[in-house]
Design an enzyme around this catalytic site. Sequence first.
Site, short mmCIF file in Angstrom:
data_model
loop_
_atom_site.label_atom_id
_atom_site.label_comp_id
_atom_site.label_asym_id
_atom_site.label_seq_id
_atom_site.Cartn_x
_atom_site.Cartn_y
_atom_site.Cartn_z
N PRO A 179 -0.46 3.73 12.08
CA PRO A 179 -1.03 2.32 11.84
C PRO A 179 -2.11 1.98 11.72
O PRO A 179 -2.76 1.44 12.80
CB PRO A 179 -0.02 1.86 12.83
N CYS A 180 -3.23 2.47 10.99
CA CYS A 180 -4.56 2.36 11.06
C CYS A 180 -4.76 0.90 10.67
O CYS A 180 -5.88 0.37 10.75
CB CYS A 180 -5.18 3.19 10.11
N HIS A 181 -3.71 0.07 10.25
CA HIS A 181 -3.94 -1.31 9.72
C HIS A 181 -4.08 -2.14 11.01
O HIS A 181 -4.56 -3.30 11.10
CB HIS A 181 -2.79 -1.70 8.97
#
Length: 280
Positions: A246-248
Site C-alpha cells: 500500500p504505497c498509497h
Amino acid sequence: MDSQQTLNYQRIAAAISFLESHFQTQPELEEVAAHVHLSPYHFQRLFTEWAGVSPKKFLQFISTQHAKNLLKTHQASIFDATFETGLSNTSRLHDLFVQIEGMTPGEYKNGGKNISINYSFSDSPFGEVLVATTSRGICHMAFTDDRQAAFEALKNQFPQASFHPAKDIFQENAIKIFNKDQNNLPLMKLHLRGTPFQLKVWESLLKIPMGQLTTYGEIASHIQHPRAARAVGTAIGQNPVAFLIPCHRVIQATGTFGGYMWGKTRKTAIIGWESALIQN
C-alpha cells in the site's frame, strides 16, 4: 466485479478530480453532479454505491485536513501504534495475510530468464488492473487505462521471462483484496524483483494499517535509515505491486497526498474508499 464497475469508477474519478480541486469550498451535491453530467439523485446513488458513503462524507475523508488529522493523532510513530493495538477486522496488518519473497540474485540479474509469468486483466473499484504471477506468487500488479502499455511495462520489468495470458489462483486471491468485506482474506504470496533496500521498504509498507497514513520520513525511521527519506521515496515510487503493497498510504509530511504511480486521482480515491470501509 464487471466492466460496469470500471465504468462507474471512471465517472466517480471525474467527480473526485473535481473535489480535489474544489474541496476548500466544500461544493454542494448539485455542483459536483452537474460537473459529471448526472442528476443529483443519480450521482448520489452511484457514488454511495461505489464508496459506501455519501459524496459529502467522502469529501471529508479526502481533504488535506483529514490527512493532517490522521498524522497528528499518533504521538508515537504509526508503526509503534500499530503493534500496540489489537488491530482486528479491516484494521489488521497486511503482512498478516501477505508473505513476501525476493527473487534470487540470479533471477534478479538476468531479468527473469527461465521464469514463466501468467498475466490477466480484471476489474476493480479503481479501474482495470493487470495482475502477473510466477509459480511462487504475485510479481506485478498495476492499475491501467491502456492494456497494451500496461503489458509493455510488465515486460520491461522481466525482459527475459516468458509470458502467458492465463489466470491462476494467485491472481484470483489478489483481486479479492478489493472486496468490501475484508474479513477472511486468503493468504497472498509476493514474488518480487528488487534490491535488498527496496524489499525492506516495500515490506515496511505492509505494516501500515488500512485507513491510516504515514510519511516518507516515518518509513525511513522504521527501516533504521532516518536520513534516507529521499531514497525511501524512490523505492516507494518503484513499487511493482499496486494496492497489495500500500504505497498509497504514504503522504508528504505537510499532509498533502503527493504523487502516485497510477495517478493522483486514483490515490485519492483509494484513500477515501479505505477510510469509508473502516468507518462502515
